[in-house]
Every structure is written in C-alpha cells, then in structure tokens.
Enzyme design. Structure first.
Site, PDB file in Angstrom:
ATOM      1  N   ILE A 103     -14.100 -12.416 -43.727  1.00  0.00           N
ATOM      2  CA  ILE A 103     -13.584 -13.789 -43.762  1.00  0.00           C
ATOM      3  C   ILE A 103     -14.683 -14.797 -44.114  1.00  0.00           C
ATOM      4  O   ILE A 103     -14.400 -15.897 -44.577  1.00  0.00           O
ATOM      5  CB  ILE A 103     -12.933 -14.126 -42.396  1.00  0.00           C
ATOM      6  CG1 ILE A 103     -11.898 -15.227 -42.554  1.00  0.00           C
ATOM      7  CG2 ILE A 103     -13.974 -14.479 -41.338  1.00  0.00           C
ATOM      8  CD1 ILE A 103     -11.009 -15.401 -41.321  1.00  0.00           C
ATOM      9  N   ASN A 162     -24.291  -3.338 -37.642  1.00  0.00           N
ATOM     10  CA  ASN A 162     -25.078  -3.976 -36.598  1.00  0.00           C
ATOM     11  C   ASN A 162     -24.676  -3.378 -35.251  1.00  0.00           C
ATOM     12  O   ASN A 162     -23.489  -3.299 -34.937  1.00  0.00           O
ATOM     13  CB  ASN A 162     -24.829  -5.489 -36.598  1.00  0.00           C
ATOM     14  CG  ASN A 162     -25.302  -6.140 -37.890  1.00  0.00           C
ATOM     15  OD1 ASN A 162     -26.349  -5.782 -38.420  1.00  0.00           O
ATOM     16  ND2 ASN A 162     -24.534  -7.081 -38.404  1.00  0.00           N
ATOM     17  N   GLY A 204     -27.244  -8.585 -34.360  1.00  0.00           N
ATOM     18  CA  GLY A 204     -26.322  -9.395 -35.154  1.00  0.00           C
ATOM     19  C   GLY A 204     -24.863  -9.002 -35.023  1.00  0.00           C
ATOM     20  O   GLY A 204     -24.016  -9.527 -35.747  1.00  0.00           O
ATOM     21  N   HIS A 229     -18.060  -1.251 -37.176  1.00  0.00           N
ATOM     22  CA  HIS A 229     -17.701  -1.611 -38.552  1.00  0.00           C
ATOM     23  C   HIS A 229     -18.921  -1.512 -39.439  1.00  0.00           C
ATOM     24  O   HIS A 229     -20.050  -1.741 -39.008  1.00  0.00           O
ATOM     25  CB  HIS A 229     -17.105  -3.029 -38.620  1.00  0.00           C
ATOM     26  CG  HIS A 229     -17.955  -4.090 -38.006  1.00  0.00           C
ATOM     27  ND1 HIS A 229     -17.994  -4.306 -36.649  1.00  0.00           N
ATOM     28  CD2 HIS A 229     -18.804  -5.006 -38.556  1.00  0.00           C
ATOM     29  CE1 HIS A 229     -18.823  -5.304 -36.387  1.00  0.00           C
ATOM     30  NE2 HIS A 229     -19.333  -5.735 -37.526  1.00  0.00           N
ATOM     31  N   HIS A 280     -20.488  -3.056 -42.925  1.00  0.00           N
ATOM     32  CA  HIS A 280     -20.420  -4.089 -43.957  1.00  0.00           C
ATOM     33  C   HIS A 280     -20.764  -3.419 -45.284  1.00  0.00           C
ATOM     34  O   HIS A 280     -21.803  -2.753 -45.392  1.00  0.00           O
ATOM     35  CB  HIS A 280     -21.465  -5.180 -43.715  1.00  0.00           C
ATOM     36  CG  HIS A 280     -21.295  -5.938 -42.431  1.00  0.00           C
ATOM     37  ND1 HIS A 280     -20.739  -7.197 -42.382  1.00  0.00           N
ATOM     38  CD2 HIS A 280     -21.619  -5.630 -41.156  1.00  0.00           C
ATOM     39  CE1 HIS A 280     -20.736  -7.631 -41.121  1.00  0.00           C
ATOM     40  NE2 HIS A 280     -21.277  -6.698 -40.361  1.00  0.00           N
TER      41      HIS A 280
HETATM   42  P1  AMP Z   1     -20.891  -8.432 -37.161  1.00  0.00           P
HETATM   43  O1  AMP Z   1     -21.461  -9.818 -37.038  1.00  0.00           O
HETATM   44  O2  AMP Z   1     -21.826  -7.406 -37.716  1.00  0.00           O
HETATM   45  O3  AMP Z   1     -20.241  -7.980 -35.865  1.00  0.00           O
HETATM   46  O4  AMP Z   1     -19.736  -8.535 -38.239  1.00  0.00           O
HETATM   47  C1  AMP Z   1     -18.492  -9.086 -37.973  1.00  0.00           C
HETATM   48  C2  AMP Z   1     -17.959  -9.615 -39.257  1.00  0.00           C
HETATM   49  O5  AMP Z   1     -16.581  -9.856 -39.102  1.00  0.00           O
HETATM   50  C3  AMP Z   1     -18.590 -10.946 -39.707  1.00  0.00           C
HETATM   51  O6  AMP Z   1     -19.205 -10.770 -40.976  1.00  0.00           O
HETATM   52  C4  AMP Z   1     -17.414 -11.906 -39.751  1.00  0.00           C
HETATM   53  O7  AMP Z   1     -17.476 -12.820 -40.824  1.00  0.00           O
HETATM   54  C5  AMP Z   1     -16.232 -10.959 -39.878  1.00  0.00           C
HETATM   55  N1  AMP Z   1     -14.974 -11.481 -39.392  1.00  0.00           N
HETATM   56  C6  AMP Z   1     -14.756 -12.174 -38.250  1.00  0.00           C
HETATM   57  N2  AMP Z   1     -13.449 -12.472 -38.126  1.00  0.00           N
HETATM   58  C7  AMP Z   1     -12.822 -11.943 -39.202  1.00  0.00           C
HETATM   59  C8  AMP Z   1     -11.470 -11.902 -39.659  1.00  0.00           C
HETATM   60  N3  AMP Z   1     -10.474 -12.463 -38.966  1.00  0.00           N
HETATM   61  N4  AMP Z   1     -11.198 -11.286 -40.832  1.00  0.00           N
HETATM   62  C9  AMP Z   1     -12.198 -10.721 -41.547  1.00  0.00           C
HETATM   63  N5  AMP Z   1     -13.494 -10.703 -41.167  1.00  0.00           N
HETATM   64  C10 AMP Z   1     -13.800 -11.301 -40.010  1.00  0.00           C
END
Ligand code: AMP
Ligand code: ZN
Length: 119
Positions: A36, A92, A98, A105, A107
């Site tokens: 997002i 992460n 982070g 997940h 990235h």
């Molecule tokens: P992390 O910070 O490694 O836990 O990654 C979490 C990721 O999820 C971040 O890059 C956010 O931008 C992403 N994120 C958070 N909410 C959403 C959402 N509703 N849809 C898609 N991505 C999201």
C-alpha cells in the site's frame, strides 16, 4: 507486536478478504499483493495464508511451506519483470529490523537501483 491473537493481524484480515488488496498471485496457501505504501516502482508483499509471526517463529513443520514461498517469489518476479531481472527480497524479523506487521511476509522490490547496506 500482537503475538496473542494471530487471526486479528492485518495480513490475516487481507487473506480473509476483510481488508481489500490488489492481488498479484494467489493459491491455496500463498497470497501476493501490492504494498500500500510502495518503496520502489514494484513493491509486492508475499505471504503464507497461515499466520506465522515472522521467520523467527517458523517451525520445522513449516519447512515445505517456506520452500514453496521462496520459490513463488522468483516466479512472481519473472511474471512481473521478465527473465534475468534484478530485484530485492526482504523479510524483516522484529520491530528493530523494521517489521511493522507481525505476519511473515517477503517484500519483493524492483524497478530502481538499490544500495547496500540497506538503511
Ligand atoms: P514490514 O514493515 O516489513 O512489516 O512490512 C509491512 C508492509 O505492509 C509495509 O511495507 C506496509 O506498507 C505494508 N502494508 C501495510 N498495510 C497494508 C495494506 N492494507 N495493504 C498492503 N500493504 C500494506
Ligand atoms: Zn496473520
């Protein structure tokens, strides 16, 4: 991070369709969707549908699932970017590293030059 109620986590809610996402790939056990808040022209989040807090919390029984998700990432990259493309894969583990969403997940980032070490 919420470690008590895994089903309440943001990505579990995306898996259940309670929060919308821009899906890129889905099968029985994996889901990939657009981040997002993209940090690169291509920024995809790849998750197991099963809740695991982070790679640190994966167990021996998750061995095959982890193998399949790691093979799914390059498949998705090939689909989006073509063969022989460059991309970065990041997971992460923990707040200080982070991690903001406590559901494992990866990235998948591409479409620009990445520096090393990461910030
Ligand atoms: P992390 O910070 O490694 O836990 O990654 C979490 C990721 O999820 C971040 O890059 C956010 O931008 C992403 N994120 C958070 N909410 C959403 C959402 N509703 N849809 C898609 N991505 C999201
Ligand atoms: Zn979850």
């Amino acid at each position: 991070m919420n470690k008590g109620l895994p089903g309440d986590c943001l990505f579990c809610r995306i898996v259940r369709g309670e929060i919308p996402s821009q899906k890129i790939f889905e099968n029985k056990e994996l889901l990939a969707f657009k981040d997002i808040s993209p940090r690169a022209p291509i920024h995809i989040i790849v998750i197991p549908k099963k809740h695991i807090n982070s790679l640190s919390d994966a167990k021996k029984k998750d061995n095959a699932l982890l193998g399949r998700i790691q093979l799914a990432v390059p498949e998705i990259a090939k689909k989006l970017l073509g063969e022989n493309s460059s991309y970065r894969v990041v997971t992460n583990c923990g707040k200080e590293a982070g991690q903001s969403v406590p559901h494992l997940h990866y990235h998948l980032l591409a479409g620009r030059i990445f520096t090393w070490p990461p910030g």
